[in-house]
Write a protein that holds these residues in place. Structure first.
Motif, short mmCIF file in Angstrom:
data_model
loop_
_atom_site.label_atom_id
_atom_site.label_comp_id
_atom_site.label_asym_id
_atom_site.label_seq_id
_atom_site.Cartn_x
_atom_site.Cartn_y
_atom_site.Cartn_z
N LEU A 1 -11.77 5.20 12.00
CA LEU A 1 -10.32 5.39 11.86
C LEU A 1 -9.59 4.37 12.73
CD1 LEU A 1 -9.85 9.26 12.02
CD2 LEU A 1 -9.54 7.79 10.03
N ARG A 2 -8.60 3.73 12.13
CA ARG A 2 -7.82 2.77 12.90
C ARG A 2 -6.50 2.47 12.17
NH1 ARG A 2 -11.82 -1.47 14.17
NH2 ARG A 2 -10.06 -2.24 15.36
N ALA A 3 -5.59 1.81 12.87
CA ALA A 3 -4.31 1.43 12.29
C ALA A 3 -4.52 0.31 11.27
CB ALA A 3 -3.35 0.97 13.38
N PRO A 4 -3.99 0.45 10.04
CA PRO A 4 -4.20 -0.58 9.02
C PRO A 4 -3.12 -1.65 8.99
CG PRO A 4 -3.21 1.34 8.01
CD PRO A 4 -3.43 1.69 9.48
N ALA A 5 -2.11 -1.55 9.87
CA ALA A 5 -1.02 -2.53 9.90
C ALA A 5 -0.45 -2.71 8.49
CB ALA A 5 -1.50 -3.84 10.52
N SER A 6 -0.14 -3.96 8.11
CA SER A 6 0.53 -4.19 6.83
C SER A 6 -0.39 -4.12 5.62
CB SER A 6 1.26 -5.53 6.85
OG SER A 6 2.46 -5.42 7.57
N LEU A 7 -1.68 -3.86 5.82
CA LEU A 7 -2.52 -3.55 4.66
C LEU A 7 -2.02 -2.27 3.99
CD1 LEU A 7 -4.23 -5.78 5.96
CD2 LEU A 7 -6.25 -4.48 5.35
N THR A 8 -1.23 -1.50 4.74
CA THR A 8 -0.52 -0.35 4.18
C THR A 8 0.21 -0.73 2.89
OG1 THR A 8 -0.20 0.63 6.37
CG2 THR A 8 1.37 1.27 4.66
N LYS A 9 0.72 -1.95 2.85
CA LYS A 9 1.57 -2.36 1.72
C LYS A 9 0.79 -2.47 0.42
CE LYS A 9 5.11 -4.57 4.58
NZ LYS A 9 4.59 -4.68 5.95
N LEU A 10 -0.54 -2.44 0.47
CA LEU A 10 -1.31 -2.33 -0.77
C LEU A 10 -0.95 -1.03 -1.48
CD1 LEU A 10 -4.84 -3.46 0.50
CD2 LEU A 10 -3.19 -4.83 -0.81
N MET A 11 -0.80 0.04 -0.71
CA MET A 11 -0.39 1.32 -1.31
C MET A 11 1.09 1.32 -1.65
SD MET A 11 -1.28 4.24 -2.49
CE MET A 11 -2.80 4.92 -1.80
N THR A 12 1.91 0.71 -0.82
CA THR A 12 3.34 0.61 -1.13
C THR A 12 3.51 -0.06 -2.49
OG1 THR A 12 3.71 0.28 1.24
CG2 THR A 12 5.57 -0.13 -0.23
N ALA A 13 2.75 -1.13 -2.72
CA ALA A 13 2.83 -1.84 -3.99
C ALA A 13 2.29 -0.99 -5.14
CB ALA A 13 2.05 -3.15 -3.91
N HIS A 14 1.16 -0.31 -4.93
CA HIS A 14 0.58 0.50 -6.00
C HIS A 14 1.55 1.59 -6.44
CE1 HIS A 14 -2.09 3.20 -8.20
NE2 HIS A 14 -2.92 2.19 -8.31
N VAL A 15 2.18 2.25 -5.50
CA VAL A 15 3.13 3.31 -5.84
C VAL A 15 4.33 2.72 -6.56
CG1 VAL A 15 4.72 5.02 -4.85
CG2 VAL A 15 2.37 4.87 -4.03
N ALA A 16 4.76 1.52 -6.17
CA ALA A 16 5.86 0.87 -6.87
C ALA A 16 5.50 0.57 -8.33
CB ALA A 16 6.25 -0.42 -6.15
N TYR A 17 4.29 0.06 -8.54
CA TYR A 17 3.85 -0.19 -9.91
C TYR A 17 3.84 1.11 -10.72
CZ TYR A 17 2.36 -5.09 -9.48
OH TYR A 17 2.33 -6.45 -9.34
N GLU A 18 3.38 2.19 -10.12
CA GLU A 18 3.37 3.48 -10.81
C GLU A 18 4.77 3.92 -11.20
OE1 GLU A 18 1.38 6.25 -8.25
OE2 GLU A 18 -0.48 6.07 -9.38
N GLY B 1 -2.32 -8.57 7.76
CA GLY B 1 -1.67 -7.57 8.60
C GLY B 1 -1.92 -7.84 10.06
N TYR B 2 -0.94 -7.52 10.87
CA TYR B 2 -1.12 -7.63 12.32
C TYR B 2 -0.12 -6.74 13.04
CZ TYR B 2 -0.81 -9.05 17.14
OH TYR B 2 -0.79 -9.01 18.51
N THR B 3 -0.61 -5.97 13.97
CA THR B 3 0.18 -5.36 15.02
C THR B 3 -0.67 -5.40 16.28
OG1 THR B 3 -0.63 -3.09 14.69
CG2 THR B 3 1.33 -3.74 13.41
N ARG B 4 -0.04 -5.22 17.41
CA ARG B 4 -0.82 -5.24 18.65
C ARG B 4 -1.87 -4.13 18.64
NH1 ARG B 4 2.66 -5.47 24.02
NH2 ARG B 4 3.31 -7.34 22.89
N ALA B 5 -1.53 -2.98 18.07
CA ALA B 5 -2.48 -1.86 18.03
C ALA B 5 -3.59 -2.09 17.02
CB ALA B 5 -1.75 -0.57 17.72
N ALA B 6 -3.28 -2.73 15.92
CA ALA B 6 -4.26 -2.90 14.82
C ALA B 6 -5.11 -4.14 14.97
CB ALA B 6 -3.53 -2.93 13.48
#
Length: 265
Positions: free
Chosen positions: A32-49, A203-208
């Motif tokens: 388990l870890r922070a995914p940073a902007s890889l999150t936007k893969l899901m943001t995009a998928h939901v937008a396509y839906e 993706g990048y954040t200090r935590a991720a």
């Protein structure tokens, strides 16, 4: 895959065949870890839906809410939206995927679901339907937030689903540059065009740490293969890129060896 001693002890990584989901390599892939902007893969998928099911179109326009601009005013990752401007949903998607615009993520969420909270609920509902058991979203952008977690494994499954359902996203993620008004920025995926790599998301954040969802397609005598590599938690961009290239190269080599063995048998 036989991994060398990793110079990146915090790294999580997985390489899969995009078509079969066969795992070719993994290293702490369910951590388990922070995914940073890889999150936007899901943001995009939901937008396509939403575009497909709710009567929207990528050519439709939306007026940018000042709240979505001001919320990310201190962020480096934005596409330069201006309060009150009118912009198409398709251009927001480009800003989301090419330069990781957090303002684009918020604007899409508000237009398609009414609020970020409602959109995040759609993201989590979609993750549950996909069987991403170790993923929970709290934001649409991937900013560091308690409880916003995933794994390299889940991100690989999400990336494969996005490519299977909406392969046209590759025409966006392969773009090297993005501009909106006076805002111009290069795609931070500097591996694009190298050895068949045409996406998907940095993706990048200090935590991720430095993260990358990379996909590459190569032709062989037998078939065309597409691989996906997810790497999370690299200490530098250079280390991340070197690791991703190594994993993809070895993944394609595995496929070639398997094809040769099958041909002999």
């Amino acid at each position: 895959m036989s991994l060398p001693a990793s110079p990146i002890p915090a790294l999580s990584s997985i390489t899969v065949d995009a078509a079969t989901l066969h795992i070719l390599q993994q290293h702490d892939a369910r951590l388990l870890r922070a995914p940073a902007s890889l999150t936007k893969l899901m943001t995009a998928h939901v937008a396509y839906e939403a575009i497909a099911r709710e009567g929207h179109a990528w050519t439709h326009s939306t007026v940018i809410d000042a709240r979505d601009v001001h919320a990310v005013a201190a962020d480096e990752t934005r596409m330069g939206l201006v309060p009150g401007e009118t912009i198409t949903l398709g251009h927001l998607l480009e800003g989301l995927m090419v330069v990781s615009g957090n303002d684009a993520a918020l604007a899409l969420a508000r237009h398609l679901a009414g609020s970020e909270a409602a959109y995040v609920q759609r993201m989590n509902d979609t993750a549950a339907r996909m069987g991403l058991r170790d993923t929970h979203f709290v934001s649409v952008s991937g900013i560091t937030t308690p409880g916003h977690v995933s794994t390299a494994h889940d991100m690989a499954m999400l990336a494969a689903r996005l490519l299977a359902d909406h392969p046209q996203v590759l025409a966006i993620t392969a773009q090297r540059h993005f501009s909106h008004g006076t805002f111009c920025k290069d795609n931070q995926n500097t591996l694009l065009g190298s050895e068949g790599i045409d996406g998907l998301k940095t993706g990048y954040t200090r935590a991720a740490g430095f993260c990358l969802a990379a996909t590459a397609c190569r032709d062989s005598e037998e078939a065309t293969h597409r691989l996906i590599n997810i790497t999370l938690g690299a200490p530098t961009r250079e280390a991340r890129n070197a690791w991703v290239q190594q994993c993809l190269q070895e993944g394609f080599a595995q496929l070639q060896r398997s094809a040769a063995i099958s041909a002999r048998g």
